[in-house]
Design a protein around this motif. Structure first.
Motif, mmCIF file in Angstrom:
data_model
loop_
_atom_site.group_PDB
_atom_site.id
_atom_site.type_symbol
_atom_site.label_atom_id
_atom_site.label_comp_id
_atom_site.label_asym_id
_atom_site.label_seq_id
_atom_site.Cartn_x
_atom_site.Cartn_y
_atom_site.Cartn_z
ATOM 1 N N LEU A 31 0.825 -1.207 0.000
ATOM 2 C CA LEU A 31 0.000 0.000 0.000
ATOM 3 C C LEU A 31 0.861 1.258 0.000
ATOM 4 O O LEU A 31 0.572 2.236 -0.705
ATOM 5 C CB LEU A 31 -0.921 -0.004 1.222
ATOM 6 C CG LEU A 31 -2.289 -0.655 1.048
ATOM 7 C CD1 LEU A 31 -3.016 -0.714 2.392
ATOM 8 C CD2 LEU A 31 -3.116 0.151 0.046
ATOM 9 N N LEU A 32 1.934 1.252 0.788
ATOM 10 C CA LEU A 32 2.812 2.423 0.849
ATOM 11 C C LEU A 32 3.468 2.666 -0.507
ATOM 12 O O LEU A 32 3.519 3.812 -0.991
ATOM 13 C CB LEU A 32 3.876 2.207 1.923
ATOM 14 C CG LEU A 32 4.898 3.334 2.109
ATOM 15 C CD1 LEU A 32 4.201 4.633 2.496
ATOM 16 C CD2 LEU A 32 5.931 2.949 3.160
ATOM 17 N N VAL A 33 3.944 1.588 -1.148
ATOM 18 C CA VAL A 33 4.566 1.742 -2.465
ATOM 19 C C VAL A 33 3.558 2.223 -3.494
ATOM 20 O O VAL A 33 3.853 3.112 -4.318
ATOM 21 C CB VAL A 33 5.195 0.396 -2.896
ATOM 22 C CG1 VAL A 33 5.696 0.472 -4.337
ATOM 23 C CG2 VAL A 33 6.336 0.013 -1.964
ATOM 24 N N LEU A 38 1.135 6.545 -6.933
ATOM 25 C CA LEU A 38 -0.011 7.334 -7.378
ATOM 26 C C LEU A 38 -0.006 8.753 -6.824
ATOM 27 O O LEU A 38 -0.942 9.523 -7.078
ATOM 28 C CB LEU A 38 -1.306 6.630 -6.972
ATOM 29 C CG LEU A 38 -1.543 5.247 -7.593
ATOM 30 C CD1 LEU A 38 -2.797 4.616 -7.017
ATOM 31 C CD2 LEU A 38 -1.628 5.339 -9.100
ATOM 32 N N ASN A 39 1.033 9.077 -6.045
ATOM 33 C CA ASN A 39 1.202 10.439 -5.500
ATOM 34 C C ASN A 39 0.046 10.827 -4.583
ATOM 35 O O ASN A 39 -0.472 11.952 -4.607
ATOM 36 C CB ASN A 39 1.334 11.466 -6.629
ATOM 37 C CG ASN A 39 1.949 12.773 -6.153
ATOM 38 O OD1 ASN A 39 2.604 12.811 -5.095
ATOM 39 N ND2 ASN A 39 1.761 13.848 -6.914
ATOM 40 N N ILE A 40 -0.364 9.898 -3.717
ATOM 41 C CA ILE A 40 -1.415 10.204 -2.739
ATOM 42 C C ILE A 40 -0.961 9.831 -1.330
ATOM 43 O O ILE A 40 -1.783 9.638 -0.434
ATOM 44 C CB ILE A 40 -2.703 9.447 -3.072
ATOM 45 C CG1 ILE A 40 -2.447 7.939 -3.127
ATOM 46 C CG2 ILE A 40 -3.321 9.940 -4.368
ATOM 47 C CD1 ILE A 40 -3.726 7.122 -3.298
ATOM 48 N N SER A 41 0.345 9.715 -1.113
ATOM 49 C CA SER A 41 0.855 9.364 0.211
ATOM 50 C C SER A 41 0.743 10.555 1.138
ATOM 51 O O SER A 41 0.709 11.717 0.719
ATOM 52 C CB SER A 41 2.315 8.901 0.114
ATOM 53 O OG SER A 41 3.120 9.927 -0.422
ATOM 54 N N SER A 42 0.717 10.260 2.448
ATOM 55 C CA SER A 42 0.578 11.325 3.456
ATOM 56 C C SER A 42 1.880 12.034 3.751
ATOM 57 O O SER A 42 1.877 13.023 4.495
ATOM 58 C CB SER A 42 0.015 10.720 4.748
ATOM 59 O OG SER A 42 0.850 9.667 5.198
ATOM 60 N N ARG A 43 3.012 11.561 3.231
ATOM 61 C CA ARG A 43 4.328 12.212 3.341
ATOM 62 C C ARG A 43 4.715 12.465 4.809
ATOM 63 O O ARG A 43 4.907 13.592 5.240
ATOM 64 C CB ARG A 43 4.343 13.526 2.562
ATOM 65 C CG ARG A 43 4.068 13.325 1.088
ATOM 66 C CD ARG A 43 4.266 14.617 0.301
ATOM 67 N NE ARG A 43 3.968 14.426 -1.116
ATOM 68 C CZ ARG A 43 4.800 13.899 -2.007
ATOM 69 N NH1 ARG A 43 6.006 13.524 -1.611
ATOM 70 N NH2 ARG A 43 4.435 13.749 -3.265
ATOM 71 N N GLY A 44 4.793 11.415 5.589
ATOM 72 C CA GLY A 44 5.295 11.494 6.952
ATOM 73 C C GLY A 44 4.222 11.764 7.981
ATOM 74 O O GLY A 44 4.443 11.553 9.168
#
Length: 621
Positions: A31-33, A38-44
């Motif tokens: 999921l993280l990868v 898809l550029n929808i990660s929470s970034r930390g």
């Protein structure tokens, strides 16, 4: 996209090397990868709310579907991990109330993500999703919904959810064809069907009710667009007439048997799954018989391949009976219970039926008359003509090819004998002495065929004496097989399985008796030929060189010596043992006095050595 295959493959890969906990960790990493991709990660930022996935996202990139599937699978994996952990812990008091609520909440979370995916895929104008993907997502959602109701012990609602999931998966399996429906069959056999059967047992439904009837009774048809869609393409899935009949791979119905007979004992089939499996076996046997009747000149390998369907159906029947016995054993039913006794008789009957079909396939592969005849096959000639225009010469089959064919037959006979030995281990067979004698007679028949094939291989090698010994042994086996019943006939429209008639046994015995006489004559001729050659060799040697032999037939006066004599090697000098050497003085030999003096010194020296040896030594030498 193929949702079901994606889910099943993910579970199999992870559970192959770990448990549900490792599966959950693997899903988190994927999921993280995928979110970064898809550029929808929470970034930390871990606990920030994530924007919901929309139909536009799926239309732009279908990998957004994987986000929902992996999230749902992660929640399901956590629920299964907690359930398996508490089930394996023997010291704990079982699954407590808080744990049950936690498991149910995780399953509900997984169901919510699956339902959200179904709602998004329904917007076909934006997502362009095919109907198969929508049905797969709905079936996945209903399977998770059934798992929730299973944990909450809401058995009727559990049957409703699992019934819809089963109906959708069967319709999808039919749409993809027989070559790609293994995923759906495994999912039904491992998860959905056992859950349906257990929930039906909790509702006190009789075991004679089949799973198809349970699905038809408990599925929700009102205001259910998915069931309506499936009914349009597969109208026979929910027909009442098709509930009591077993559907085979081609969708044809077969009459479900109510009883089964084994050795003059008839028992009632109380398990619906077993009855349906036996109906499938009967349908496959009828299909095989029609194929053999319409294709009598087909190749033996093509005929053997036609046995595959009936062998698979027979194995399914064996598995169904074993599953029913295991379920009764888990419920605490003893071996003396009438239900268990009936299942044990059914188990013996279906196992013996499977052995019969296997032996029948082996007999087809052996050839005509169960391999008693062995004729050379014609070598295939290339279709391309020769460059010089001359016709091609037909070549006989090589010895190596004949030996290979005989080895294949021996392997088939070994398999048949092994199958006959396994029958004696079936429940109730050891106490039936008449049946044991019948099995021994059939074993003698196939053992004689095996010895006959090995004897032919020795004959091809030129070992006639070994071939004669094996033929004599085969004749002994065939004499035991002649006690077979003269009325033994094939039970399925001309298909030879384990039935061996007395005519077949007598024909084999006559063949072996003729072969024994033939090879006895060949061995006798070979012995006479060898004796004649030895006599000729002995007569060619002159009498003077055979003085140590007594001539039983008299002396050949015309062959006393070789004349004129031939040039032959002889010893250069004779060998003599000169015993006078010890008593005659020859020049150069030492005199007796010198030898005596030397002997005295030697005695003195030896005495000194003995005195030195007798000297005792202390601790420090």
């Amino acid at each position: 996209m193929d949702i079901t295959r994606f889910i099943v493959s993910q579970r199999e890969k992870a559970l192959l090397v770990g448990d549900y906990g490792s599966y959950r960790k693997q899903l988190s990493r994927r999921l993280l990868v995928l979110r970064k991709k898809l550029n929808i990660s929470s970034r930390g930022r871990k606990y920030t709310p994530k924007s919901p996935i929309t139909a536009e996202d799926i239309a732009s990139n279908h990998e957004f579907i994987y986000i929902l599937l992996l999230t749902s699978e992660r929640a399901w994996a956590l629920a299964m991990y907690m359930k398996s952990t508490h089930a394996a812990d023997s010291n704990a008091q079982g699954t407590t109330g808080s744990t049950k609520r936690h498991i149910a909440s995780k399953l509900q979370k997984a169901t919510n993500h699956a339902a959200h995916l179904v709602n998004l895929l329904q917007d076909t104008e934006k997502t362009k999703a095919p109907i198969e993907s929508i049905l797969e997502a709905r079936a996945y959602q209903q399977s998770l919904q059934g798992a929730i109701k299973f944990e909450k012990k809401a058995w009727e609602q559990c049957l409703q959810s699992y019934s819809e999931a089963r109906l959708l998966y069967i319709a999808l399996a039919r749409s993809v064809g027989n070559k790609q429906d293994d995923v759906f069959k495994d999912l039904l056999a491992r998860t959905i069907d056992p859950s349906l059967r257990y929930a039906a047992h909790q509702l006190k439904l009789p075991r004679t009710i089949s799973i198809e009837m349970i699905v038809t009774r408990y599925i929700q048809r009102d205001n259910n667009r998915y069931v309506t869609e499936v009914s349009k393409s597969n109208p026979d899935l929910l027909q009442e007439s098709g509930v009591a009949a077993k559907k085979n791979a081609q969708g044809e119905s077969a009459d479900t048997p109510k009883t089964i007979t084994w050795r003059s004992r008839t028992v009632k089939l109380e398990d619906a799954t077993t009855a349906q499996a036996l109906a499938s076996v009967s349908a496959a046997g009828t299909k095989l018989a029609s194929f053999l009747d319409t294709n009598p000149d087909a190749d033996r390998r093509a005929k053997a391949a036609a046995f595959d369907d009936v062998l698979i159906s027979s194995q399914d029947a064996v598995d169904a009976v074993k599953t029913a016995i295991d379920e009764l054993t888990a419920e605490g039913v003893t071996q003396g219970d009438p239900r268990m006794q009936s299942l044990q008789i059914t188990r013996t009957a279906v196992n013996y039926n499977l052995v019969e079909w296997r032996v029948g396939r082996n007999r087809v592969l052996c050839g005509a008359e169960d391999g008693a005849t062995f004729e050379s096959q014609s070598v295939k000639q290339p279709k391309k003509p020769r460059a010089d225009g001359k016709p091609r010469i037909a070549h006989e089959e090589s010895t190596g090819r004949r030996l290979t064919r005989l080895k294949e037959r021996v392997v088939l006979y070994d398999s048949t004998l092994q199958s006959l030995d396994s029958v004696k281990g079936f429940p109730g067979v050891a106490a039936d002495q008449a049946f044991i004698n019948e099995l021994d007679t059939k074993k003698a028949y196939f053992s004689s065929l095996r010895c006959l094939s090995i004897a032919r291989s020795h004959a091809l090698h030129g070992n006639k004496r070994n071939a004669l010994a094996l033929l004599a042994r085969a004749a002994e086996w065939s004499s035991q097989a002649t006690s077979l019943s003269p009325s033994a006939e094939s039970s399925n429209e001309g298909i030879s399985k384990l039935e061996v008639s007395s005519a077949q046994a007598n024909s084999l015995k006559d063949l072996l008796d003729r072969s024994v006489l033939q090879y006895q004559a060949l061995v006798e001729l070979e012995d006479l030929r060898s004796e004649t050659s030895k006599k000729k060799e002995s007569r060619s040697i002159p009498m003077i060189e055979r003085l140590d032999e007594y001539p039983p037939e008299g002396v050949d006066l015309t062959n006393l010596v070789t004349y004129p004599p031939k040039l032959q090697p002889i010893p250069v000098k004779p060998i003599f043992l000169d015993t006078a050497w010890n008593y005659i003085d020859y020049p150069g030999r030492p005199k007796k006095g010198t030898a005596a003096a030397g002997g005295g010194k030697a005695e003195d020296t030896s005495s000194v050595v003995e005195t030195k040896k007798e000297t005792k030594k202390g601790w420090f030498g």
